[in-house]
Design a protein around this motif. Structure first.
Motif, mmCIF file in Angstrom:
data_model
loop_
_atom_site.group_PDB
_atom_site.id
_atom_site.type_symbol
_atom_site.label_atom_id
_atom_site.label_comp_id
_atom_site.label_asym_id
_atom_site.label_seq_id
_atom_site.Cartn_x
_atom_site.Cartn_y
_atom_site.Cartn_z
ATOM 1 N N GLN A 30 -8.675 -0.827 6.664
ATOM 2 C CA GLN A 30 -8.757 -1.604 5.428
ATOM 3 C C GLN A 30 -8.288 -3.032 5.722
ATOM 4 O O GLN A 30 -7.633 -3.291 6.724
ATOM 5 N N ARG A 31 -8.588 -3.952 4.828
ATOM 6 C CA ARG A 31 -8.196 -5.352 5.023
ATOM 7 C C ARG A 31 -6.680 -5.515 5.117
ATOM 8 O O ARG A 31 -6.190 -6.474 5.703
ATOM 9 N N THR A 32 -5.948 -4.573 4.547
ATOM 10 C CA THR A 32 -4.486 -4.670 4.536
ATOM 11 C C THR A 32 -3.825 -3.941 5.705
ATOM 12 O O THR A 32 -2.608 -4.041 5.884
ATOM 13 N N ASP A 33 -4.597 -3.202 6.508
ATOM 14 C CA ASP A 33 -4.027 -2.434 7.625
ATOM 15 C C ASP A 33 -3.608 -3.367 8.758
ATOM 16 O O ASP A 33 -4.409 -4.161 9.252
ATOM 17 N N LYS A 34 -2.347 -3.232 9.153
ATOM 18 C CA LYS A 34 -1.815 -4.022 10.264
ATOM 19 C C LYS A 34 -1.503 -3.115 11.439
ATOM 20 O O LYS A 34 -1.109 -1.964 11.269
#
Length: 156
Positions: A30-34
């Motif tokens: 996801q765009r928020t996965d780091k």
């Protein structure tokens, strides 16, 4: 409706076996996965994505195989509640096809001139011939399978 108790038992057993044998599926970042190792947003590097899926359905995504291996050899440091025994599957992005594949199906070229988001990278390729060809084109000092890589093989 199945009225035969033996047939019903066999059907139930078959369904349970098929459900437990299902291969865990890759979860797109996801765009928020780091990346838990370096903190970079993983979605920005789709050609390098790696992922560890756990049996409980949770996962960790990485911006490259190198960081995935750093995490793999020190899981408790990054995720104290998880252990290697809890891993259901490990996926990496194959270099030539950009396809997500199981890590144990690939070869990893170490020491090449190809750089990933975090510099020198373990480059996953499908097949020994492809790994040999990659080394001819991009250098490298070793070709290893997933289970041959140790924590001392990880470049900085």
């Amino acid at each position: 409706m199945i009225r035969n108790p033996i047939a019903l038992a066999l059907l139930s057993l078959t369904l349970m076996m098929n459900a437990s044998a299902a291969e865990p599926e890759f979860v797109p970042p996801q765009r928020t996965d780091k990346c838990p190792v370096c903190g970079m947003f993983v979605y920005k590097y789709p050609q390098w994505v790696a992922e560890i899926l756990y049996q409980d359905g949770s996962y960790a995504v990485f911006d490259g195989s190198k960081d995935m291996f750093k995490y793999y050899f020190a899981i408790e440091r990054y995720e104290p509640a998880q252990h290697r025994e809890d891993i259901a599957a490990i996926y990496v992005t194959e270099y030539y096809s950009n396809r997500i594949m199981r890590a144990e199906q690939l070869y990893f070229v170490l020491g090449s001139d190809v750089l990933g988001p975090m510099g020198h990278e373990f480059v996953p390729v499908k097949g020994k011939e492809a790994a040999d060809a990659f080394m001819l084109d991009h250098g490298g000092n070793r070709i290893l399978r997933f289970d041959e890589i140790g924590s001392t093989d990880i470049p900085d």
